[in-house]
Design a protein around this motif. Structure first.
Motif, PDB file in Angstrom:
ATOM      1  N   ARG A 133       0.662  -1.018   0.107  1.00 52.66           N
ATOM      2  CA  ARG A 133      -0.067   0.070  -0.138  1.00 52.66           C
ATOM      3  C   ARG A 133       1.107   1.298   0.071  1.00 52.66           C
ATOM      4  N   CYS A 170      -4.315   7.966   9.140  1.00 53.97           N
ATOM      5  CA  CYS A 170      -5.571   7.264   8.618  1.00 53.97           C
ATOM      6  C   CYS A 170      -5.809   5.865   9.433  1.00 53.97           C
ATOM      7  N   CYS A 173      -3.045   3.363   8.961  1.00 51.91           N
ATOM      8  CA  CYS A 173      -1.673   3.603   9.515  1.00 51.91           C
ATOM      9  C   CYS A 173      -1.959   3.628  11.011  1.00 51.91           C
ATOM     10  N   VAL A 191       3.358   7.242   7.972  1.00 47.85           N
ATOM     11  CA  VAL A 191       2.587   7.922   7.108  1.00 47.85           C
ATOM     12  C   VAL A 191       2.311   7.015   5.861  1.00 47.85           C
ATOM     13  N   CYS A 192       1.286   7.541   5.248  1.00 46.55           N
ATOM     14  CA  CYS A 192       1.043   6.892   3.842  1.00 46.55           C
ATOM     15  C   CYS A 192       0.524   7.863   2.964  1.00 46.55           C
ATOM     16  N   CYS A 195      -2.606   9.958   4.385  1.00 46.77           N
ATOM     17  CA  CYS A 195      -2.536  10.704   5.264  1.00 46.77           C
ATOM     18  C   CYS A 195      -1.355  11.696   5.690  1.00 46.77           C
TER      19      CYS A 195
END
Ligand SMILES: [Zn+2]
Ligand SMILES: [Zn+2]
Ligand SMILES: [Zn+2]
Length: 768
Positions: A133, A170, A173, A191-192, A195
């Motif tokens: 992801r 998010c 996460c 993080v991703c 978010c």
């Protein structure tokens, strides 16, 4: 507090053990590591951070606890390091499960601040894995890697106290953050793409906010030879393809940096090998999470512009610091210069407004993101000498650097403000000793503002107010003038004494008498002369005695001679040869006309506009000019660096430089050396062989001064010990134990650590 049920503890007799650990155990995922390990072994208890370390309490059978004890040390996650581990038996409290407790109640003064870490192999794999992801997400991080010190606004280190607090997690996460089996369990920089920060490219064509498009356009700009300003981990960098003469020449012109070498970033270890010869130790540092620029021997036909590091065989290389760098360089097919995002000597920008203002005439496009950089950290520089690392510039990855050998001292907080060029400060917070990152050039007004910002930052972050300031004796150093404007008591530490103490502090020699060779370009002496070729005997109570020095070298025109070292060469020849044919020949070699030489010699004879120095760096400046011919130099120590670079290591000879004595102080008379060198020049010996003999002569003389005190250990301090041909042979020819700088920079970037050490010694001895 995270509390999770554990499998039941074994029925064998319950025992409890408490481990108290000191070292690098915070900000490396240590607590999640202990959690996973204890859970796997079937123990119960807890782990928490303490002032300066961590505390682990676990209960289980004797066998289980023994396994834990062994694996705790053996499997410590990199770059963790245990300096001290006390393990004691305790009465069991019948804990249930393993918990991660919040930190022991303590103030920020004792908290260890973790350094930034380059992208780890696993995050790198995530970013390249189409099914992950975080595929191609440039800000991916985990407990092992990512921003730390550069984003910390307040302590203790948790997400709320970083500049990532603007990015709420998010659900995905947050679930990883809470899951003990996940690599991102308690990873503050998690993080991703849903978010976390986002990437933007700004160019004359407008603003691109799609990450993939921004990356591909940025790559296209690099391919076309354009200059890209990139917001990196510790500040803006300027990137240009390193294999294109025109692109490099344009960058040099725009940055007003004619010859000073640029560092080069390559996409992989394999690409680095194509450019340089790399030893196992150098490889270790290239691949290390500290991610410094490593100075390496460039391959002869390396596919790189000669303008990257003109006239030098050393090349500074580093690997991608973040997934952003990595994605940018992927499939580019050429290495890129990655240099600090500034004009000339200004401090590099960390925010978008300053970057756009300062770099607008340098960069063609800006690749940026919306995660704030809280403090500027330059890329660190490391060179391997004698098989060990020497940190030339302490910045991102190393800062803030703990000084564990100073932590046996006590007392109220102190601040040591360092030198003028290569500024850096050191602090005793009352609970820990630290050397902070390489600062700015203090000749520059923005650099001075940066110095004051750094002073405020360290005090705010660690919540202390110094009761004493430690400064150099030089009356014109900006930090000293700043300190004098504060209404606080001041202690002055002589420049070379501080260089010596920095090495003592690093190697745990502060409670011993040592003999110190302190060689640099300049430092204010106790007699108000400029020192820099001094042998000192240093006492454990923070006092010293100068026991040997060089015959003074005249600097005609003062600082002008540093910018134009041919003046030093003329002065050396005049002093060694007088007038005469050989002197005239040397003037011709230097391209100095008779009239010019006449003016200089008159100044010298009248002792007008002439200062004297005993600095080895200045002696080498003059000798380099004689050997290399008159060079126009554009950066500090350029002539000496070029001289070091051409040394022929097959040359075993030396010149003569006797150690004489007057008034109880040893003297190095360099006039016979100059006469021998001039004879070699007249015989047209090879430049490499003459360069070799000059270095070997200085080493032999330095060693002779150390042997005056055969029972004392030797320490080598000062910027000259960045020079391989002074450091490595010195250690070989001395029978006494000999210590050189490693993690504290040899030059003035390490000065503050030594100032701090001397002030603590003196305070303990109740001298100050
Ligand atoms: Zn990682
Ligand atoms: Zn997320
Ligand atoms: Zn110095």
């Amino acid at each position: 507090m995270t509390s999770l049920t554990n499998k039941s503890v074994s029925t064998a007799r319950l025992e409890a053990r408490r481990w108290l650990l000191r070292g690098r155990v915070q900000g490396i995922g240590f607590r999640p590591f202990v959690y996973r390990l204890a859970t796997e072994i079937g123990l119960a208890g807890w782990v928490r951070n303490t002032s300066g370390g961590a505390e682990v309490w676990l209960e289980g059978s004797n066998d289980q606890l023994n396994i834990m004890d062994r694996r705790l040390r053996a499997e410590l996650p990199p770059p963790g390091r245990i300096d001290e581990c006390r393990c004691e038996m305790q009465r069991p409290k019948h804990c249930l499960g393993v918990t991660i407790e919040s930190s022991e109640v303590m103030g920020p003064r004792g908290l260890r601040v973790p350094a930034d870490r380059a992208v780890c192999a696993e995050c790198h794999r995530d970013v390249l894995n189409p099914t992950d992801r975080r595929y191609r997400y440039p800000f991916t991080a985990c407990t092992q890697c990512g921003p730390r010190y550069s984003i910390i606004e307040s302590l203790p280190y948790d997400r709320a106290g970083t500049s990532l607090n603007r990015f709420p997690l998010c659900d995905a996460c947050a679930s990883e953050y809470r899951s003990p089996t996940n690599r991102r369990f308690h990873a503050q920089a998690i993080v991703c793409a849903n978010c976390g920060p986002r990437l933007t490219l700004r160019s004359t064509q407008g603003i691109i906010e799609c990450s993939e498009l921004a990356l591909s356009q940025a790559r296209a700009a690099l391919r076309q030879g354009q200059c890209l300003a990139l917001k990196g981990l510790g500040g803006y960098q300027l990137l240009v393809r390193a294999d294109d003469d025109d692109a490099v020449a344009r960058l040099r012109e725009r940055k007003r940096r004619p010859t000073k070498p640029f560092a080069v970033m390559v996409d992989s270890w394999r690409s680095a090998e194509g450019l340089a010869v790399i030893s196992a130790e150098e490889r270790h540092w290239l691949l290390s999470p500290e991610n410094p620029i490593v100075l390496l021997k460039q391959r002869r036909n390396a596919p790189i512009s000669q303008l990257v590091a003109p006239h030098l065989s050393l090349l500074g290389l580093f690997l991608p610091t973040t997934p952003l760098h990595s994605l940018l360089l992927q499939d580019l097919g050429f290495p890129v210069i990655a240099t600090s995002g500034n004009r000339s000597d200004e401090p590099p920008a960390i925010d978008s407004a300053t970057a756009h203002q300062h770099l607008t005439n340098i960069a063609d496009a800006f690749l940026e993101h919306d995660r704030s950089i809280v403090r500027r950290l330059d890329d660190s520089v490391v060179r391997v000498m004698n098989g060990a690392p020497v940190v030339f510039r302490l910045g991102r990855g190393f800062a803030p650097s703990a000084l564990p050998n100073l932590e046996r001292f006590s007392g109220p907080p102190l601040l040591a403000v360092g030198g003028h060029l290569k500024s850096a400060i050191a602090a005793w917070t009352g609970q820990q000793a630290l050397l902070l990152q390489h600062g700015s050039d203090l000749d520059d007004p923005d650099g001075r503002a940066g110095f004051e910002t750094l002073i405020r930052d360290v005090q705010r972050l660690y919540d202390f107010r110094p009761e004493l300031l430690v400064i150099d004796h030089h009356p014109d150093y900006f930090p000293s003038r700043w300190a004098e404007s504060q209404s606080l008591p001041i202690v002055r530490v002589q420049h070379h004494h501080a260089h010596a103490a920095a090495v003592q502090a690093e190697h745990g020699l502060l409670d011993q008498r040592v003999v110190a060779l302190t060689w640099d370009g300049t430092g204010y002496g106790l007699d108000a002369a400029m020192w820099g070729g001094e042998t000192l005997v240093v006492e454990p109570d923070g006092q010293f005695q100068r026991v040997a020095t060089l015959r003074p070298i005249p600097l005609i025109g003062g600082d002008a001679a540093i910018r134009e070292p041919a003046r030093i060469a003329v002065a050396l020849c005049w002093d060694a040869l007088g007038g005469g044919t050989s002197f005239q020949k040397m003037l011709r070699r230097l391209g100095i006309d008779a009239h010019q030489a006449d003016v200089w010699i008159k100044l010298l004879q009248a002792n007008v506009h002439t200062v004297k120095t005993t600095a080895v760096g200045r002696l080498l400046d003059g000798l380099a000019m004689l050997i290399l011919g008159n060079l126009a130099i554009s950066y500090e120590a350029e002539a000496v660096i070029r001289l070091e670079d051409i040394v022929d290591d097959h040359e075993a000879g030396t010149y003569s430089m006797p150690l004489t004595e007057s008034a109880g102080v040893g003297h190095g008379d360099w006039r016979p050396l100059v006469r021998d060198l001039v004879a070699d020049l007249e015989r047209q010996k090879s430049t490499g062989s003459m360069a070799g003999k000059v270095h070997a002569t200085l080493v032999r003389w330095g060693a002779a001064t150390a042997r005056l005190f055969p029972n004392l250990p030797v320490v080598l301090g000062g910027g000259c010990f960045q020079n391989r041909w002074l450091t490595e042979p010195m250690k070989l020819i001395l029978d006494q134990p000999c210590y050189s700088p490693s993690m504290i920079p040899p030059g003035d970037g390490g000065l503050a650590a030594g100032q701090l050490a001397v002030a603590l010694q003196q305070r303990q001895a109740r001298v100050c």
